[in-house]
Design an enzyme around this catalytic site. Sequence first.
Site, PDB file in Angstrom:
ATOM      1  N   THR A 199      -5.339   0.500  -5.338  1.00  0.00           N
ATOM      2  CA  THR A 199      -4.978   1.164  -4.251  1.00  0.00           C
ATOM      3  C   THR A 199      -3.756   0.455  -3.322  1.00  0.00           C
ATOM      4  O   THR A 199      -3.796  -0.776  -3.464  1.00  0.00           O
ATOM      5  CB  THR A 199      -6.182   1.241  -3.195  1.00  0.00           C
ATOM      6  OG1 THR A 199      -7.080   2.328  -3.971  1.00  0.00           O
ATOM      7  CG2 THR A 199      -5.758   1.873  -1.861  1.00  0.00           C
ATOM      8  N   ASP A 230     -12.677   6.101   0.626  1.00  0.00           N
ATOM      9  CA  ASP A 230     -12.446   5.677   2.093  1.00  0.00           C
ATOM     10  C   ASP A 230     -11.050   5.853   2.369  1.00  0.00           C
ATOM     11  O   ASP A 230     -10.639   6.059   3.594  1.00  0.00           O
ATOM     12  CB  ASP A 230     -12.859   4.321   2.107  1.00  0.00           C
ATOM     13  CG  ASP A 230     -12.059   3.272   1.288  1.00  0.00           C
ATOM     14  OD1 ASP A 230     -12.064   3.807  -0.137  1.00  0.00           O
ATOM     15  OD2 ASP A 230     -11.542   2.361   1.651  1.00  0.00           O
ATOM     16  N   THR A 250      -9.198  -1.636   0.677  1.00  0.00           N
ATOM     17  CA  THR A 250      -9.214  -1.170  -0.812  1.00  0.00           C
ATOM     18  C   THR A 250     -10.488  -1.797  -1.296  1.00  0.00           C
ATOM     19  O   THR A 250     -11.185  -3.003  -1.024  1.00  0.00           O
ATOM     20  CB  THR A 250      -8.082  -1.971  -1.507  1.00  0.00           C
ATOM     21  OG1 THR A 250      -8.077  -1.623  -3.015  1.00  0.00           O
ATOM     22  CG2 THR A 250      -7.873  -3.470  -1.313  1.00  0.00           C
ATOM     23  N   GLY A 253     -14.948   2.566  -2.299  1.00  0.00           N
ATOM     24  CA  GLY A 253     -14.718   3.402  -1.020  1.00  0.00           C
ATOM     25  C   GLY A 253     -16.188   3.820  -0.559  1.00  0.00           C
ATOM     26  O   GLY A 253     -16.229   4.164   0.869  1.00  0.00           O
TER      27      GLY A 253
END
Length: 332
Positions: A199, A230, A250, A253
């Site tokens: 991410t 998330d 990151t 999530g």
Amino acid sequence: MKTIKKLIFTAVVLSALSACSEVKTEFAIAIHGGAGTILKTKMTDEVEAEYKAKLQEARDAGYLILKNGGTSQEAVVAAIQIMEASPLFNSGVGAVYTYEGEHELDASVMDGSNRQAGAVAGVKTVKSPIELAVAVMEKSEHVMLSGKGAEAFAVSQGMIPVDNKMFDTERRLKSLKRAKAKMQVSKNWSESEDFRFGTVGAVALDKNGNLFAGTSTGGMTAKRWGRVGDSPIIGAGTFADNKSCAVSATGHGEFFIRYNVASDICARVEYQHKSIIEAGDEVIHGVLLPVGGTGGVIIMDRNGNIHMPFNTSGMYRASKSSNGEESVAIFK
Ligand code: ASP
């Protein structure tokens, strides 16, 4: 004699004051490219250099914007778009595959000056999800759009739809195959950090004193049933408020959502008057780790201080401040 002493005292005070003003951070940027099992022993020097060069490019693009008087929003978006376009990271090109062999992208942004925010989840035909998140913030009366509706909104904003295959990479396809094989034998397959990291995110402070945060991701390998992590959730993966701090996260999530990670860190800064080091470490190491939540965050406070804690073996990260400090790092 008294006059000489007075003069010396004044000179000392003046030089101390100018030293203070030299270290003041007028503007700064920090970025991440995901956290997870990133081991030096498993990475060739070439790959390490490739990651570092791309992180530096993204960071410097954002920094230049800030230096030239651009906003923290512009800097965050520019840095993230460079990483979205790179196959190295799990966002845009290089995004992980869903169980069905597609890519569903999530992104969000938040403006610390007014708490405006925008987010998109599960979009398949949008080249730059971070750009769409900004459009949601600026051009719609909503905070979060998802799936087909978000894609239609993108078209209404003049964004040309792209083929989902443009995000394909051989490396992520291999991960999907590995994830599917693991699913057959283990219920806890999704706990492996291998299936998530990459991410991207950025936080910045501009010359006007405004904080901004953004995050963009392909989510988790082999995700199904419209799973959303998330990254597009304001307060979990992204948060910014000039009163406290800006955060991009990151990691796993599901934990970041349940523990409301990004806003919890800033709440500790605002209400408990903690530094971002204390607040970030408490949440990443003290709250998440004991319950099995792996990952990391980049945090910037309103004075441009930066902290980048993670509880995994590595996190791709870089930062640069107007006070002269800069970094590019991967491992612990
Ligand atoms: N947080 C992202 C998600 O769970 C994945 C990651 O950060 O690598 O979707």
